[in-house]
Design an enzyme around this catalytic site. Sequence first.
Site, mmCIF file in Angstrom:
data_model
loop_
_atom_site.group_PDB
_atom_site.id
_atom_site.type_symbol
_atom_site.label_atom_id
_atom_site.label_comp_id
_atom_site.label_asym_id
_atom_site.label_seq_id
_atom_site.Cartn_x
_atom_site.Cartn_y
_atom_site.Cartn_z
ATOM 1 N N ASP A 1 122.875 7.753 11.986
ATOM 2 C CA ASP A 1 122.235 8.926 12.566
ATOM 3 C C ASP A 1 121.384 9.565 11.480
ATOM 4 O O ASP A 1 121.879 9.828 10.384
ATOM 5 C CB ASP A 1 123.329 9.904 13.035
ATOM 6 C CG ASP A 1 122.939 10.694 14.260
ATOM 7 O OD1 ASP A 1 121.849 11.276 14.245
ATOM 8 O OD2 ASP A 1 123.742 10.747 15.209
ATOM 9 N N ASP B 1 117.719 12.390 15.155
ATOM 10 C CA ASP B 1 118.224 13.599 15.792
ATOM 11 C C ASP B 1 117.139 14.637 16.085
ATOM 12 O O ASP B 1 116.304 14.936 15.224
ATOM 13 C CB ASP B 1 119.260 14.212 14.825
ATOM 14 C CG ASP B 1 120.002 15.394 15.400
ATOM 15 O OD1 ASP B 1 120.848 15.180 16.277
ATOM 16 O OD2 ASP B 1 119.734 16.543 14.964
ATOM 17 N N GLU C 1 115.912 10.919 19.619
ATOM 18 C CA GLU C 1 116.573 11.871 20.510
ATOM 19 C C GLU C 1 115.571 12.989 20.764
ATOM 20 O O GLU C 1 115.353 13.842 19.907
ATOM 21 C CB GLU C 1 117.847 12.450 19.878
ATOM 22 C CG GLU C 1 118.633 13.279 20.881
ATOM 23 C CD GLU C 1 119.355 14.484 20.297
ATOM 24 O OE1 GLU C 1 120.353 14.917 20.895
ATOM 25 O OE2 GLU C 1 118.915 15.030 19.259
ATOM 26 N N HIS D 1 128.275 12.570 22.759
ATOM 27 C CA HIS D 1 129.137 13.562 22.109
ATOM 28 C C HIS D 1 128.716 15.002 22.404
ATOM 29 O O HIS D 1 129.379 15.928 21.963
ATOM 30 C CB HIS D 1 129.125 13.323 20.598
ATOM 31 C CG HIS D 1 127.769 13.579 19.999
ATOM 32 N ND1 HIS D 1 126.665 12.800 20.305
ATOM 33 C CD2 HIS D 1 127.318 14.543 19.160
ATOM 34 C CE1 HIS D 1 125.607 13.260 19.666
ATOM 35 N NE2 HIS D 1 125.973 14.321 18.962
ATOM 36 N N ASP D 2 127.600 15.178 23.096
ATOM 37 C CA ASP D 2 127.105 16.534 23.383
ATOM 38 C C ASP D 2 127.338 16.975 24.816
ATOM 39 O O ASP D 2 127.092 18.144 25.144
ATOM 40 C CB ASP D 2 125.594 16.601 23.130
ATOM 41 C CG ASP D 2 125.234 16.513 21.660
ATOM 42 O OD1 ASP D 2 126.034 16.977 20.819
ATOM 43 O OD2 ASP D 2 124.150 15.978 21.350
HETATM 44 C C1 GLC Z 1 121.560 16.795 18.362
HETATM 45 C C2 GLC Z 1 122.993 16.341 18.220
HETATM 46 C C3 GLC Z 1 123.897 17.514 18.372
HETATM 47 C C4 GLC Z 1 123.556 18.534 17.309
HETATM 48 C C5 GLC Z 1 122.071 18.902 17.348
HETATM 49 C C6 GLC Z 1 121.649 19.622 16.110
HETATM 50 O O1 GLC Z 1 121.281 17.230 19.645
HETATM 51 O O2 GLC Z 1 123.275 15.318 19.133
HETATM 52 O O3 GLC Z 1 125.261 17.140 18.284
HETATM 53 O O4 GLC Z 1 124.330 19.682 17.510
HETATM 54 O O5 GLC Z 1 121.245 17.761 17.418
HETATM 55 O O6 GLC Z 1 121.591 18.752 15.015
#
Ligand code: GLC
Length: 529
Positions: free
Chosen positions: A107, A209, A273, A335-336
């Site tokens: 990541d 991310d 993402e 995970h979110d």
């Molecule tokens: C992404 C991650 C999340 C995190 C956010 C800030 O969306 O998946 O878990 O809180 O970024 O880094």
Amino acid sequence: MDDTGRVSSNGTPWWRGAVIYQIYPRSFADSNGDGIGDLRGIIGRLDHVVDLGVDALWLSPIYPSPLHDFGYDITDYTDVAPEFGSVADLDALVDACHARGLRLLLDLVPCHTSIDHPWFVEARSGPRSAKRDWYIWADPRPGGRPPTNWMSAFGGPAWTLDPASGQYYLHSFYPEQPDLNWRNPAVAEAMHAAMRFWLDRGVDGFRVDAIAHAIKDDRLRDNPVAGAGRSVFGVDPSGHERLWNVERPEVHDVIRGMRRVAAEYPDRVLIGEVYTPTELLAGFLGHDRDDEFPLAFNFELLHTPWRADALRLAIERSEALTPTTTNPTYALSNHDQVRHATRFGTDAVRLAALVLLTLRGTITLYAGEEIGQTDAPALTGPAHDRAGRDAQRTPMQWDATPRGGFTTGQPWLPLTDPQRRNVAEQGADPTSVLSLYRRLIALRRSIPALHHGEQRSRLDLPGELLGFIRSADGERLLTVGNLGATFASFTLGGPAAVVAATDPRREGTSVDGAVALAPNEGLLLRLPD
Ligand code: GLC
Ligand code: CA
């Protein structure tokens, strides 16, 4: 097929049609009894992912972090958090994965560091500090108000006052996650160096991310009050359109820079993402220039209700809007978000797997979904994640013992229900959810039509039936499932073999004429020529 049973690549990138398995490292397997999953634990459980048949692992962040955002707030981009192990353990994991034919993705969190990162500590030491411009600082507005009306993604203002200098710093997420200033070339260089550090060690790429937040308006303009129509980038909790603080056009230069770094190495991938509507995703894939992300997550299915019409629309949108340089991507859990076994109900997980794993594109699974794991229904004890995501991050359930085979110590989060769902029991039971995942992934790997064939989803099916046809080299497979609450049937023009089914008793049989499906029942059929 090559000797590992995979469809041969013919020069197409390995990630096309692949299945990626997301591991939340704290919650996968604990090797030393401290209750926290770690890299050695993952190495010890690689048999499971190999048996599952996935192509690659993606690990949520493994870097040192004070855990304000559980690893998404990083203090060192080129080290491993001590609770997870060491860089040597990561090297061992890379080797172990490659020896088993698995790829390993890390990541990358490029938009913000931890508030404790030495870069920010230095930046904060004063306006003249050499790293000051690595972050985004601005003077208060009259009355001491924050420089703009932008909000953080977790709520509250996106600016926090630094009393020592009297200036505000920007954070798109928690105040403990100051945003890096990607307009500063030194920031890009430092992040590219971090990428190369891991790519040099053999890591196969990164999930990138929160990239939409990389660049903000340089004139610091206020977001406008959202109008009546649909706003493209979404509306923040204060009712303002997120116009000037996400998805700024310059973000594409940031992505192109990362792509160039990845391209210095053979066969590496970046998965963005982006959290943008499907309509805007192609922009992050470089359209047909193919110079941005090779792949980007499409999160639409994470927010689509378990209804045939809604899912069909989401799938068709993805098919229609994904550039030909890449392929669609789908995921049901991560995970979110609330796990799909909880969103759709546990009765739906078999059909959800049948649909997900027969779609065209790159599929991401979230560890635990292969045993039908749900969110923890009632977590007691103090919350770890301030944004309320503990329930989907509970440990992996390996066996039926109270600690689920996850740890010999006190698990950092309680196990959800290892007696009800675990890998050991389901692995030995050919009728289990896990066995269905294994069969579907094996089929996806070995049948070209499923792995990379075309997809047609405009079928004439009644009401709550969802269906699509995959085809390659004259072979055609039909996925069809009943998402409704009552029996539904459709008509076949000739005999078709049942290749996979939510009800394992139907596998190996054939169907013809009128075919009835119970609620949440689905079939994968090989259609006659
Ligand atoms: C992404 C991650 C999340 C995190 C956010 C800030 O969306 O998946 O878990 O809180 O970024 O880094
Ligand atoms: Ca541990």
